[in-house]
Enzyme design. Structure first.
Site, PDB file in Angstrom:
ATOM      1  N   ASP A 111       2.098   5.672  -6.701  1.00  0.00           N
ATOM      2  CA  ASP A 111       3.309   5.663  -5.881  1.00  0.00           C
ATOM      3  C   ASP A 111       4.595   5.565  -6.692  1.00  0.00           C
ATOM      4  OD1 ASP A 111       1.702   5.810  -3.662  1.00  0.00           O
ATOM      5  OD2 ASP A 111       1.599   3.642  -3.395  1.00  0.00           O
ATOM      6  N   HIS A 135      -2.517  -2.391  -9.702  1.00  0.00           N
ATOM      7  CA  HIS A 135      -3.564  -1.831  -8.850  1.00  0.00           C
ATOM      8  C   HIS A 135      -4.775  -2.744  -8.881  1.00  0.00           C
ATOM      9  CE1 HIS A 135      -6.328   1.085  -7.113  1.00  0.00           C
ATOM     10  NE2 HIS A 135      -5.232   1.656  -6.651  1.00  0.00           N
ATOM     11  N   HIS A 190       0.878  -1.188   0.000  1.00  0.00           N
ATOM     12  CA  HIS A 190       0.000   0.000   0.000  1.00  0.00           C
ATOM     13  C   HIS A 190       0.914   1.237   0.000  1.00  0.00           C
ATOM     14  CE1 HIS A 190      -3.513   2.372   0.551  1.00  0.00           C
ATOM     15  NE2 HIS A 190      -3.924   1.988   1.751  1.00  0.00           N
TER      16      HIS A 190
HETATM   17  C1  LIG Z   1      -1.246  -3.176  -5.874  1.00  0.00           C
HETATM   18  C2  LIG Z   1      -1.249  -4.673  -5.752  1.00  0.00           C
HETATM   19  C3  LIG Z   1      -1.056  -5.053  -4.272  1.00  0.00           C
HETATM   20  C4  LIG Z   1      -2.603  -5.204  -6.239  1.00  0.00           C
HETATM   21  O1  LIG Z   1      -2.655  -6.553  -5.919  1.00  0.00           O
HETATM   22  P1  LIG Z   1      -3.721  -7.563  -6.509  1.00  0.00           P
HETATM   23  O2  LIG Z   1      -4.892  -6.849  -7.045  1.00  0.00           O
HETATM   24  O3  LIG Z   1      -3.939  -8.595  -5.456  1.00  0.00           O
HETATM   25  O4  LIG Z   1      -3.004  -8.187  -7.772  1.00  0.00           O
HETATM   26  P2  LIG Z   1      -1.996  -9.417  -7.766  1.00  0.00           P
HETATM   27  O5  LIG Z   1      -0.876  -9.175  -6.826  1.00  0.00           O
HETATM   28  O6  LIG Z   1      -2.770 -10.679  -7.606  1.00  0.00           O
HETATM   29  O7  LIG Z   1      -1.442  -9.315  -9.255  1.00  0.00           O
HETATM   30  C5  LIG Z   1      -2.085  -9.879 -10.425  1.00  0.00           C
HETATM   31  C6  LIG Z   1      -0.988 -10.366 -11.354  1.00  0.00           C
HETATM   32  O8  LIG Z   1      -0.179  -9.253 -11.755  1.00  0.00           O
HETATM   33  C7  LIG Z   1       1.156  -9.405 -11.273  1.00  0.00           C
HETATM   34  N1  LIG Z   1       1.571  -8.122 -10.691  1.00  0.00           N
HETATM   35  C8  LIG Z   1       0.796  -7.260  -9.986  1.00  0.00           C
HETATM   36  N2  LIG Z   1       1.505  -6.185  -9.603  1.00  0.00           N
HETATM   37  C9  LIG Z   1       2.742  -6.383 -10.064  1.00  0.00           C
HETATM   38  C10 LIG Z   1       3.928  -5.633  -9.953  1.00  0.00           C
HETATM   39  N3  LIG Z   1       3.954  -4.475  -9.296  1.00  0.00           N
HETATM   40  N4  LIG Z   1       5.040  -6.132 -10.515  1.00  0.00           N
HETATM   41  C11 LIG Z   1       5.025  -7.300 -11.175  1.00  0.00           C
HETATM   42  N5  LIG Z   1       3.922  -8.059 -11.318  1.00  0.00           N
HETATM   43  C12 LIG Z   1       2.803  -7.612 -10.758  1.00  0.00           C
HETATM   44  C13 LIG Z   1       1.097 -10.451 -10.188  1.00  0.00           C
HETATM   45  O9  LIG Z   1       2.314 -11.125 -10.041  1.00  0.00           O
HETATM   46  C14 LIG Z   1      -0.014 -11.342 -10.687  1.00  0.00           C
HETATM   47  O10 LIG Z   1       0.493 -12.166 -11.696  1.00  0.00           O
HETATM   48  P3  LIG Z   1      -0.028 -13.698 -11.845  1.00  0.00           P
HETATM   49  O11 LIG Z   1      -1.485 -13.578 -12.150  1.00  0.00           O
HETATM   50  O12 LIG Z   1       0.780 -14.242 -12.959  1.00  0.00           O
HETATM   51  O13 LIG Z   1       0.228 -14.358 -10.518  1.00  0.00           O
HETATM   52  C15 LIG Z   1      -0.139  -5.307  -6.608  1.00  0.00           C
HETATM   53  O14 LIG Z   1      -0.272  -4.853  -7.951  1.00  0.00           O
HETATM   54  C16 LIG Z   1       1.241  -5.002  -6.083  1.00  0.00           C
HETATM   55  O15 LIG Z   1       1.728  -5.723  -5.200  1.00  0.00           O
HETATM   56  N6  LIG Z   1       1.911  -3.922  -6.580  1.00  0.00           N
HETATM   57  C17 LIG Z   1       3.184  -3.515  -6.038  1.00  0.00           C
HETATM   58  C18 LIG Z   1       3.000  -2.702  -4.769  1.00  0.00           C
HETATM   59  C19 LIG Z   1       2.450  -1.331  -5.052  1.00  0.00           C
HETATM   60  O16 LIG Z   1       2.898  -0.616  -5.940  1.00  0.00           O
HETATM   61  N7  LIG Z   1       1.460  -0.933  -4.234  1.00  0.00           N
HETATM   62  C20 LIG Z   1       0.849   0.374  -4.334  1.00  0.00           C
HETATM   63  C21 LIG Z   1      -0.564   0.254  -4.799  1.00  0.00           C
HETATM   64  S1  LIG Z   1      -1.270   1.864  -5.095  1.00  0.00           S
END
Ligand SMILES: CC(C)(COP(=O)(O)OP(=O)(O)OC[C@H]1O[C@@H](n2cnc3c(N)ncnc32)[C@H](O)[C@@H]1OP(=O)(O)O)[C@@H](O)C(=O)NCCC(=O)NCCS
Length: 387
Positions: A323, A269, A230
């Site tokens: 971010d 996201h 987050h």
């Molecule tokens: C924001 C976030 C937590 C959303 O999570 P979510 O909706 O649960 O999505 P998931 O983590 O299940 O991701 C879906 C797919 O995209 C990939 N993915 C998502 N964000 C990614 C990232 N930042 N880098 C690389 N791959 C990513 C995941 O590995 C997953 O791949 P898969 O289906 O092959 O396993 C996630 O995108 C993330 O961890 N981002 C990095 C942290 C971040 O920037 N947070 C700030 C949010 S405003």
């Protein structure tokens, strides 16, 4: 049906991550994840970033409409007055470890603030809006003051006559910011002020649903915001840019992270399946600031990271989020990277409070279920008989 009525053989559908679960109706914030639009009370974030101020945006979120001149002057004055935090809270900041994470300090200090709240007994929506404004003011001073204390610098007293963004920069850096720096800070605060039912807003809402008090809900939200999935992503994303260092190394870095199935912070996201409009605004500002500073390298690193991630993960709808470029913007403003998430909290307090007050209009305790898969017939073994 209560828990007692369930049997362990039921196999419910588990909504891990709570995707597609709605907990309330709202008129505060709308995220259009398909078209990449963000609205606060119906106003497009791009218009607010171009024309509004943080004070005006906070009023909009909390009161549901744009303020008139008199109301704007009032919230400016109230926010200015609230930047003078209780001396006991300042004294406690001096006793905190100098290497503490600013988010830990903020969480603890806001908790303390709750005990210094003069009208603790009044939980009316209007009292809570006033309390939210006081929290917004105090949080800015706490973030700035802790940074000065840990740096061994003299505290800079808040100046209630200044705009919030201006005074915050002055309290952190000890120098008067220029008009363009103040405007950038103001825009950053506007962009972070709300974002619908994200994890920290949900944490605040869970605390609110038990009829806890407003300050406690903000403490819960700060705790949830801290994590790198987050708000903590700002710092993680910026540290990655610094680690990469040179634009030529950026593509290989991304391919390496993705090759190890890692995450590139500042991307992806739950709701946006396209560019986050806030990321685009921060990107433009970061580019302008990097050019003005004559120091374009980190910005170029960011752009190569961005192009590579979007190229590699477009099929998964992974784009930069708010971010990714904001850490760079804070860097060019001369703010230390580890303050970034606390600055996010300083702004988001407006949105958290607005959502909590809205939830209380039609409160119901949030109490989901978990599906028990543990043993059901464990035999208690006295301590002396355990191996
Ligand atoms: C924001 C976030 C937590 C959303 O999570 P979510 O909706 O649960 O999505 P998931 O983590 O299940 O991701 C879906 C797919 O995209 C990939 N993915 C998502 N964000 C990614 C990232 N930042 N880098 C690389 N791959 C990513 C995941 O590995 C997953 O791949 P898969 O289906 O092959 O396993 C996630 O995108 C993330 O961890 N981002 C990095 C942290 C971040 O920037 N947070 C700030 C949010 S405003």
């Amino acid at each position: 049906m209560g828990d007692a009525g369930r049997t362990v053989v039921d196999v419910p559908r588990i909504d891990k991550g709570l995707d597609n679960v709605y907990v309330k109706e709202t008129s505060i914030c709308f995220v259009d994840g398909v078209r990449g639009r963000l609205l606060y009370r119906g106003y497009d974030i791009r218009d607010l970033a171009d024309h509004s101020s943080f004070e005006e945006t906070a009023f909009l979120l909390l009161w549901g409409r744009l303020p008139n001149r008199e109301e704007l002057a009032r919230i400016r004055a109230d926010l200015g007055a609230a930047r003078a935090v209780p001396p006991a809270v300042l004294a406690s900041l001096r006793r905190m470890p100098k290497d503490a994470a600013p988010m830990d300090v903020l969480r603890t200090a806001v908790s303390l603030l709750g005990m210094h709240d003069g009208d603790r007994g009044d939980a009316s929506p209007e009292a809570n809006r006033r309390r939210a404004v006081r929290l917004l003011g105090s949080v800015a001073t706490i973030v700035a003051a802790y940074h000065r204390i840990r740096s061994g610098a003299r505290l800079v007293k808040p100046d209630p006559a200044r705009a919030h963004a201006d005074d915050f920069l002055r309290m952190v850096t000890g120098t008067r910011p220029g008009a363009s720096q103040t405007r950038v800070m103001d825009v950053a605060l506007i962009l972070y002020a709300d974002h619908s039912m994200n994890a920290s807003t949900f944490a605040a809402t869970v605390a609110a649903s038990t009829l806890s008090d407003l300050t406690s809900t903000i403490v819960a939200a700060i705790a949830a915001l801290k994590g790198p999935l987050h708000g903590g992503a700002i710092e993680a994303a910026f540290e990655a840019l610094r680690f990469i260092g040179r634009p030529e190394a950026a593509e290989a870095y991304v391919l390496d992270v993705l090759g190890r199935h890692g995450k590139v912070f500042g991307f992806g996201h739950r709701v946006y399946k396209t560019y986050d409009p806030r990321a685009l605004i921060f990107q433009r500002i970061a580019k302008e600031l990097s050019e003005a500073a004559g120091d374009p390298d980190l910005y170029r690193v960011a752009d190569v990271v961005q192009e590579t991630v979007v190229r590699e993960l477009r099929a998964k709808h992974i784009f930069p989020n708010v971010d990714f470029y904001s850490g760079l913007v804070f860097h060019y403003l001369g703010l230390p990277p580890d303050l970034a998430t606390a600055i996010f909290a300083m702004s988001r307090t407006a949105g958290w409070a607005a959502h909590v007050i809205e939830y209380w209009e039609d409160n119901r305790i949030l109490r989901p279920l978990d599906h028990y898969v543990g043993p059901t017939d464990a035999l208690y073994v006295p301590l002396e008989d355990r191996s």
